[in-house]
Write an enzyme that holds these catalytic residues in place. Structure first.
Site, PDB file in Angstrom:
ATOM      1  N   GLU A 230      25.369  13.656  11.715  1.00 24.93           N
ATOM      2  CA  GLU A 230      24.346  14.390  11.558  1.00 24.93           C
ATOM      3  C   GLU A 230      24.182  15.004  10.127  1.00 24.93           C
ATOM      4  O   GLU A 230      23.781  16.095  10.127  1.00 24.93           O
ATOM      5  CB  GLU A 230      24.393  15.770  12.440  1.00 24.93           C
TER       6      GLU A 230
ATOM      7  N   GLU B  83      25.349  10.335  20.393  1.00 23.85           N
ATOM      8  CA  GLU B  83      25.446  11.663  21.026  1.00 23.85           C
ATOM      9  C   GLU B  83      24.036  11.617  21.881  1.00 23.85           C
ATOM     10  O   GLU B  83      23.135  11.469  21.335  1.00 23.85           O
ATOM     11  CB  GLU B  83      25.568  12.874  19.991  1.00 23.85           C
TER      12      GLU B  83
HETATM   13  O1  AHR Z   1      27.970  17.618  20.723  1.00 23.08           O
HETATM   14  C1  AHR Z   1      27.867  18.864  20.127  1.00 23.08           C
HETATM   15  C2  AHR Z   1      27.307  18.885  18.930  1.00 23.08           C
HETATM   16  O2  AHR Z   1      26.131  18.559  18.774  1.00 23.08           O
HETATM   17  C3  AHR Z   1      28.111  17.740  17.986  1.00 23.08           C
HETATM   18  O3  AHR Z   1      29.173  18.289  17.205  1.00 23.08           O
HETATM   19  C4  AHR Z   1      27.025  17.639  16.694  1.00 23.08           C
HETATM   20  O4  AHR Z   1      26.970  16.192  16.197  1.00 23.08           O
HETATM   21  C5  AHR Z   1      25.653  17.925  17.713  1.00 23.08           C
HETATM   22  O5  AHR Z   1      24.803  18.678  16.957  1.00 23.08           O
END
Ligand code: AHR
Length: 523
Positions: free
Chosen positions: A199, A319
């Site tokens: 990210e 994610e």
């Molecule tokens: O999964 C929780 C968080 O969400 C992770 O650390 C990050 O990559 C995203 O913002």
């Protein structure tokens, strides 16, 4: 400032669905056509990947609990491992997430007692470093999953990333390979999947960069890491910031243009939530998923068109999940971390899993990896205490869809009654995907009925329609808010049965109950 803007931007509409928009009768009609010749692509087993981050109780008290009677001699919770195995996890991403952008892997090797204790500046917690590279890779071996390491592209350096590859993958006698041996591991692990940061497009990220600066860093990291092992596969940090005004398309364009000769995947992240407490509006996020995937797919094509030797690039949706109760938009990561992200899921969240998985299956040609975030305790399907665990409602669709790994995804025609989300285009109540086992011909039809009030009877047109029994897996519950807890995780459970369908002229009828997920299987 809203640190997690992807939550605000989920709207939906339909692409593969057609039909009238309007008030529903109690029972509605639809049509689903399954054509085994219309293959989208293989459902790559890595679509059923997962994610473990040093955050809250995911690692410590989740997968790893030294001294626990529930743990094996290496400190791995046996009950968690069994649950993860039964869920069909194929690949595991580590060490973060936001944590990765401040993590220095050398802190997590060598005798545990000598490892430095540090403050993690992503989430504000104290990090003992008792769980490091050796522990994670041993965990993956024991669970039988592919490891996926994410480098520190925030506060870390190119050389640190290169040395990590040397440490894990070098077979010869070099400084870092010998350090690995000294720490107890003779053979290289041969870690194949490496993320070029997490990210980095998000202002909340340690070491956040603009797209150009990120591409410069990632190019050099890719070059140096490949000098250590040219066989590795690299995942670029794609869009996670979908805030109004954030140029997520521009970010991906720059990353793809600059890294197209180096990377194998570009990542996407999305979290959703039922913020207006409206079930149908909530599950309307499907169209955003389809849109995001299709935009990135087009961008990948744009950088490779006309070049027969272009490197194949796929999407790693590394994610994804429901996350909103323990996330107050505008709060800092430290504030969010106080909740330890211990989201307690309900029945409607279980149905949200199907929205994600159907979208990945419908795009099986380009989505070749996906990582549900996260495995245990932190926004997770598995929830532990020192005494045991329970399975959250979202566990069951994850486990069932994973059985379709390696199947061929089919392009399904869906004509369904529609509704109009508050934002976005009209959307079919039925959200559908289908796959077929390449050897046995077993077909799986995954149908989510996201109407809160109407059962929908579909005529299912299929070549060689089954004349015998059809397997039925159904997840349903009268209370959309039903949850699980310790000692009571049998509230929302799938029911399985077989039904003898009446086939007429290559089709059969099936009624999908309101707010339910059904997986029909036949040969
Ligand atoms: O999964 C929780 C968080 O969400 C992770 O650390 C990050 O990559 C995203 O913002």
């Amino acid at each position: 400032m809203n640190r997690h803007p992807w939550l605000l931007c989920l709207t939906a509409a339909a692409v593969a669905t057609m039909g009238p928009v309007g008030a529903l009768a109690q029972t509605e009609r639809a049509r689903i056509k399954v054509d085994p010749d219309r293959v989208i692509g293989e459902v790559h087993p890595h679509v059923f990947g997962n994610f473990t981050e040093h955050l809250g109780r995911c690692i410590y008290g989740g997968i790893f609990e030294e001294g626990s009677p529930l743990a094996d001699a290496d400190g791995f919770r046996r009950d968690v491992m069994d649950a993860a195995r039964d869920m069909g996890v194929t690949l595991l991403r580590w060490p973060g997430g936001n944590f990765a952008s401040g993590y220095h892997w050398k802190d997590g090797i060598g005798p545990r007692a000598d490892r430095p204790v540090r403050r993690d500046h992503a989430w504000g917690d104290i990090e003992s470093n008792h769980f490091g590279t050796h522990e994670f890779l041993l965990y993956c071996e024991r669970l039988g999953v592919e490891p996926y390491l994410c480098i520190n592209a925030g506060l870390g350096s190119v050389d640190e990333a290169r040395q990590w590859v040397e440490y894990t993958n070098e077979a010869g006698s070099t400084y870092w390979a010998d350090q690995r041996r000294k720490n107890g591991r003779e053979e290289p692990w041969g870690v194949k999947y490496w993320g070029l940061g997490n990210e980095i497009d998000g202002p909340w990220q340690l070491g956040h960069k603009n797209a150009g600066d990120y591409a410069t860093f990632a190019l050099e990291a890719a070059k140096a890491m490949r000098r250590a092992d040219e066989s590795i596969k690299l995942i670029a940090s794609g869009s996670s910031n979908f805030a109004p005004g954030a140029d997520w398309v521009g970010w991906n364009r720059t990353v793809l243009e600059r890294l197209k000769n180096e990377i194998d995947y570009i990542s996407l992240h999305t979290y959703v939530g039922n913020r207006t407490d409206d079930f149908e509006q909530y599950l309307a996020f499907a169209q955003d998923l389809d849109d995001r995937i299709e935009v990135v797919k087009g961008q990948i094509r744009a950088v490779s068109v006309g070049n027969p030797r272009a490197r194949p690039i796929h999407i790693a949706f590394d994610e994804w999940n429901v996350w909103y109760r323990t996330l107050v938009p505008g709060s800092t990561e430290y504030e969010i971390a106080r909740t330890r992200l211990e989201e307690h899921y309900n029945y409607e969240d279980a149905l949200a899993m199907a929205v994600f998985l159907n979208a990945f299956l419908r795009h099986a040609d380009v989505v070749k990896m996906a990582n549900m975030a996260q495995l245990v305790n932190v926004i997770a399907p598995i929830f532990t205490s020192p005494e045991g665990l329970y399975l959250q409602t979202i566990y069951f669709p994850l486990a069932e869809y994973a059985k379709q790994k390696g199947n061929l995804s089919l392009d399904v025609l869906v004509e369904s009654p529609q509704y109009k989300p508050d934002r976005g285009r009209a959307l079919g109540y039925l959200d559908v995907s289908a796959t077929r086992h390449p050897a046995t011909g077993q077909t799986y039809l995954n149908v989510l009925n996201r109407s809160a009030s109407a059962d929908i009877t579909a005529r299912i047109d299929v070549e060689n329609a089954p004349s015998g029994p059809v397997g039925v897996w159904e997840l349903n519950h009268p209370d959309l808010k039903a949850t699980h807890t310790f000692g009571k995780d049998d509230v929302v459970r799938p029911k399985t049965s077989t039904t003898n369908v009446k086939t007429s002229g290559g089709s059969f009828d099936y009624t999908f109950p309101k707010h339910s997920l059904t997986i029909l299987t036949w040969k």
